[in-house]
Structure formats: C-alpha cells, structure tokens
Design a protein around this motif. Sequence first.
Motif, PDB file in Angstrom:
ATOM      1  N   ALA A 263      -5.405  -0.012  -6.964  1.00 55.05           N
ATOM      2  CA  ALA A 263      -4.159   0.162  -7.713  1.00 55.05           C
ATOM      3  C   ALA A 263      -3.684   1.604  -7.576  1.00 55.05           C
ATOM      4  O   ALA A 263      -4.470   2.502  -7.255  1.00 55.05           O
ATOM      5  CB  ALA A 263      -4.396  -0.183  -9.185  1.00 55.05           C
ATOM      6  N   ARG A 264      -2.397   1.835  -7.848  1.00 59.76           N
ATOM      7  CA  ARG A 264      -1.901   3.214  -7.856  1.00 59.76           C
ATOM      8  C   ARG A 264      -2.523   3.993  -9.006  1.00 59.76           C
ATOM      9  O   ARG A 264      -2.753   5.193  -8.910  1.00 59.76           O
ATOM     10  CB  ARG A 264      -0.377   3.237  -7.975  1.00 59.76           C
ATOM     11  N   GLY A 265      -2.780   3.307 -10.104  1.00 61.34           N
ATOM     12  CA  GLY A 265      -3.433   3.922 -11.255  1.00 61.34           C
ATOM     13  C   GLY A 265      -4.805   3.310 -11.470  1.00 61.34           C
ATOM     14  O   GLY A 265      -5.570   3.100 -10.533  1.00 61.34           O
ATOM     15  N   ARG A 266      -5.102   2.995 -12.720  1.00 64.79           N
ATOM     16  CA  ARG A 266      -6.400   2.410 -13.058  1.00 64.79           C
ATOM     17  C   ARG A 266      -6.344   0.879 -12.980  1.00 64.79           C
ATOM     18  O   ARG A 266      -5.280   0.282 -13.006  1.00 64.79           O
ATOM     19  CB  ARG A 266      -6.793   2.808 -14.483  1.00 64.79           C
ATOM     20  N   VAL A 267      -7.527   0.283 -12.906  1.00 64.42           N
ATOM     21  CA  VAL A 267      -7.668  -1.160 -13.101  1.00 64.42           C
ATOM     22  C   VAL A 267      -8.215  -1.368 -14.512  1.00 64.42           C
ATOM     23  O   VAL A 267      -9.294  -0.877 -14.854  1.00 64.42           O
ATOM     24  CB  VAL A 267      -8.615  -1.787 -12.066  1.00 64.42           C
ATOM     25  N   LEU A 268      -7.438  -2.072 -15.348  1.00 66.74           N
ATOM     26  CA  LEU A 268      -7.854  -2.434 -16.696  1.00 66.74           C
ATOM     27  C   LEU A 268      -8.089  -3.934 -16.691  1.00 66.74           C
ATOM     28  O   LEU A 268      -7.176  -4.703 -16.377  1.00 66.74           O
ATOM     29  CB  LEU A 268      -6.788  -2.071 -17.735  1.00 66.74           C
ATOM     30  N   ALA A 269      -9.290  -4.369 -17.032  1.00 63.21           N
ATOM     31  CA  ALA A 269      -9.613  -5.787 -16.887  1.00 63.21           C
ATOM     32  C   ALA A 269     -10.514  -6.251 -18.018  1.00 63.21           C
ATOM     33  O   ALA A 269     -11.359  -5.500 -18.512  1.00 63.21           O
ATOM     34  CB  ALA A 269     -10.303  -6.040 -15.541  1.00 63.21           C
ATOM     35  N   THR A 270     -10.323  -7.496 -18.409  1.00 62.42           N
ATOM     36  CA  THR A 270     -11.237  -8.121 -19.350  1.00 62.42           C
ATOM     37  C   THR A 270     -11.392  -9.588 -18.982  1.00 62.42           C
ATOM     38  O   THR A 270     -10.430 -10.238 -18.560  1.00 62.42           O
ATOM     39  CB  THR A 270     -10.748  -7.963 -20.807  1.00 62.42           C
TER      40      THR A 270
ATOM     41  N   GLY B 263       1.464   2.610 -12.929  1.00 61.04           N
ATOM     42  CA  GLY B 263       0.548   2.393 -11.817  1.00 61.04           C
ATOM     43  C   GLY B 263      -0.695   1.616 -12.165  1.00 61.04           C
ATOM     44  O   GLY B 263      -1.436   1.202 -11.271  1.00 61.04           O
ATOM     45  N   ASP B 264      -0.961   1.394 -13.461  1.00 61.54           N
ATOM     46  CA  ASP B 264      -2.150   0.629 -13.854  1.00 61.54           C
ATOM     47  C   ASP B 264      -2.000  -0.836 -13.455  1.00 61.54           C
ATOM     48  O   ASP B 264      -0.899  -1.390 -13.492  1.00 61.54           O
ATOM     49  CB  ASP B 264      -2.382   0.712 -15.362  1.00 61.54           C
ATOM     50  N   ARG B 265      -3.110  -1.452 -13.089  1.00 58.38           N
ATOM     51  CA  ARG B 265      -3.138  -2.890 -12.821  1.00 58.38           C
ATOM     52  C   ARG B 265      -3.973  -3.546 -13.918  1.00 58.38           C
ATOM     53  O   ARG B 265      -5.149  -3.209 -14.094  1.00 58.38           O
ATOM     54  CB  ARG B 265      -3.760  -3.167 -11.450  1.00 58.38           C
ATOM     55  N   ILE B 266      -3.386  -4.479 -14.637  1.00 55.62           N
ATOM     56  CA  ILE B 266      -4.046  -5.119 -15.767  1.00 55.62           C
ATOM     57  C   ILE B 266      -4.383  -6.555 -15.398  1.00 55.62           C
ATOM     58  O   ILE B 266      -3.500  -7.331 -15.004  1.00 55.62           O
ATOM     59  CB  ILE B 266      -3.152  -5.073 -17.020  1.00 55.62           C
ATOM     60  N   LEU B 267      -5.645  -6.909 -15.523  1.00 56.37           N
ATOM     61  CA  LEU B 267      -6.124  -8.239 -15.150  1.00 56.37           C
ATOM     62  C   LEU B 267      -6.689  -8.938 -16.386  1.00 56.37           C
ATOM     63  O   LEU B 267      -7.579  -8.399 -17.064  1.00 56.37           O
ATOM     64  CB  LEU B 267      -7.210  -8.139 -14.081  1.00 56.37           C
TER      65      LEU B 267
ATOM     66  N   SER C  66       1.352  -3.196 -14.044  1.00 58.14           N
ATOM     67  CA  SER C  66       1.516  -4.585 -13.627  1.00 58.14           C
ATOM     68  C   SER C  66       0.471  -5.446 -14.325  1.00 58.14           C
ATOM     69  O   SER C  66      -0.584  -4.960 -14.732  1.00 58.14           O
ATOM     70  CB  SER C  66       1.368  -4.719 -12.109  1.00 58.14           C
ATOM     71  N   VAL C  67       0.768  -6.748 -14.450  1.00 60.34           N
ATOM     72  CA  VAL C  67      -0.109  -7.680 -15.150  1.00 60.34           C
ATOM     73  C   VAL C  67      -0.335  -8.906 -14.279  1.00 60.34           C
ATOM     74  O   VAL C  67       0.604  -9.428 -13.667  1.00 60.34           O
ATOM     75  CB  VAL C  67       0.489  -8.131 -16.499  1.00 60.34           C
ATOM     76  N   ALA C  68      -1.584  -9.376 -14.239  1.00 59.14           N
ATOM     77  CA  ALA C  68      -1.906 -10.636 -13.568  1.00 59.14           C
ATOM     78  C   ALA C  68      -2.927 -11.382 -14.414  1.00 59.14           C
ATOM     79  O   ALA C  68      -3.892 -10.793 -14.898  1.00 59.14           O
ATOM     80  CB  ALA C  68      -2.452 -10.393 -12.173  1.00 59.14           C
ATOM     81  N   CYS C  69      -2.690 -12.675 -14.600  1.00 53.74           N
ATOM     82  CA  CYS C  69      -3.642 -13.546 -15.283  1.00 53.74           C
ATOM     83  C   CYS C  69      -4.336 -14.379 -14.210  1.00 53.74           C
ATOM     84  O   CYS C  69      -3.669 -15.121 -13.473  1.00 53.74           O
ATOM     85  CB  CYS C  69      -2.936 -14.439 -16.299  1.00 53.74           C
ATOM     86  N   VAL C  70      -5.642 -14.250 -14.095  1.00 50.41           N
ATOM     87  CA  VAL C  70      -6.361 -14.823 -12.957  1.00 50.41           C
ATOM     88  C   VAL C  70      -7.459 -15.776 -13.431  1.00 50.41           C
ATOM     89  O   VAL C  70      -8.017 -15.618 -14.519  1.00 50.41           O
ATOM     90  CB  VAL C  70      -6.983 -13.716 -12.088  1.00 50.41           C
TER      91      VAL C  70
END
Length: 342
Positions: free
Chosen positions: A267-274, A305-309, A332-336
Amino acid sequence: MSAPAVTCRSIAPDGSILTVTATVRARDGRADVKCSVPGAPEMALRMQQVVRLARHTEPRFDSRNQVVLSLDRAPVTGPAERDWELACVLADRMVRGVWQPRQPPQAPQPLVANGWSDAWHLGRVDGHGLRQVPPGVLAGGADGLPHLGALTGHPDPAAGVSSARAWFPLVSGGGDSLCWVEVSVRPAVHEGDEAEGEEASIAAPGVDAVLQARVRAVLAGARHYDGRGAGQWRTTVRFGEARFQGGSYELALVMADRMARGREFLARGRVLATGQSSGWHAGQVEAVEGVAPKCALIAREAAPGDRILLPRAWEAVLPPGWRERIVSTGASVACVDRIGII
C-alpha cells in the motif's frame, strides 16, 4: 547424553564477572532453549528471547537439541542491565558448534563479551556499556562487533532480512488503539526434524506459549494455501503489544508475512487489517467480534494511502456512511473472504 559445558563471561557495571554456562542435550519434546538466572525469572525470559532472536540470523537450524543456559547471578544494577546479552548469544553458538572463538591452544581462556541489541533478529549489536574495553574483551557496537556476521567474516545479516508491518485494532473499552505486528523473514535451510521444520522455524519471542503456538499455526496454514512459502524461511514475529486476547490480529499477521515475502502488493501507506480464520490452509478470512468499536477506531486512525482490509462478513453490517468517510480520508477499503493478491 549432554555435551560438555561451555562458558562465556561478561563484565558487570561494578567490574565483577558474570558467567554464562551453556549445555546441550536431546530435546525430547522440551523447549528449544531453557534459561535460568537465580532469583530473576524476568531476566531469564529476556535471555531466552535474546537467544531465540539471534538464532534467526543463522541460515540453518536443527530442532533436535535443547540448549540450557544459566547466568550465575543477576547483575546488582537490576533487570535494566543488558550488557550480558552478547555473552549469552555467543555461548549458545559455541555450545552448538556454530561458532568458536580463536584462542591460543596452549592457554585457552573463557571468552569475555559485552554487548546488547534492540534488534537481535537482524544480527545487529548496538553497543556495550563498558567505559573502557579491556584487552581481549569482545565488545559490541561500531567500535567492536557491529553485527553477528562479523564473527565469521560474513556480511551484515540484516542485508538478507525482509521485514513488513501491518496494524490491527485493539479494543479494550477505554484504551483503544492500533497495534502493529511485524514479520521478518530470511532464507533458510532446514536440518533435523523436517516434520516440524515449518512451525519450528517461526518464532514470536515476548509472547506467551499459547499465542506463539497460534502464530505458528496461522502462518504455516496461510503459507500452505499460498503454495510457495513453506520450508523456505526463518521467521521472526514481533508485536507492538505483548498481551491481548482474541484473534483480531490474524489477518494483519498474514498480510505482514505476505508483504515480507514479496507475495503482496504494498500500500502507499499502512495496511490495517482485522480478521481470523479456522481454515487459513484454505485461505479463508472469517469475521471477528466488535464491528462497531473497531470500525470507529479505524475511522479515527485512517490516513491517506492506508489500505483497510475487513472480513467479507462485515460488509452488510458496516456503520452507515463509514466506508464513504474512510474513502474521503484518502484511504481504501476492501472486504475480503480469502487471502491472495489484495
């Protein structure tokens, strides 16, 4: 049958000598490293962490033996004293035959070493606490031993390490915060018990045995699904917080591992995931509890720039307007429901 004991000494702040003794024996289901310091159990835990982290700079490992390390006494300055760390690392290597100091055969003397590090898993030796280094003492730092590779004339081990971090929400009702998990990998050659090789090559020093076992199971399962991760790496996992409950960290752990191994776009920034899973070997991502407080925390912390999963199961229950608010910050947000190239 145990091998002969190896000793390594360190100079304490008051000028006295601390002695590290190391022996090796068949593991027989016991821990890979056992450490003891009279009257100082927390220091013994630190010793165990130091040795396990430093071992991850070695390209080969053998899980069949246990090393028993003991310090003859705790420094009078208390647990904040860390100059004995290098002596423990070297004693562990000497007793396993990984490294031997060069000494005159006619008058061998126990090695004396002083040094500490905040990144043993990178092989770095940050410095020492001696005001003046006596002749014959191996001291850590730029003016002595800057990294463990220098023991054998090898390059800095950190050059072969790839590290990545991801963040996950910790919700405790009051002190909510994002916590990071960092995965560091380096190429490895397995020896000894191949059946336990993959999980034995993954260490998470500083966390309890239950969490360490789960970390190993999660990464081993996710790498099995990946098809390219098993049997190739020495892996060190570190958490920003050592004590927490629940499986909210699992997706962040898997993402950090995939990024470190070059299996995921950055990601351009951080990856935030749970997210967690009962089937990482199948690549599945399942829901965790706490949708509302975790979404609120992520909304407060999200940056451009954060990518949220998030788990796909959360998609229908996200707070109204939450996704739009996240996107407006530049994240950005993605539900996976599965891992892959996300």
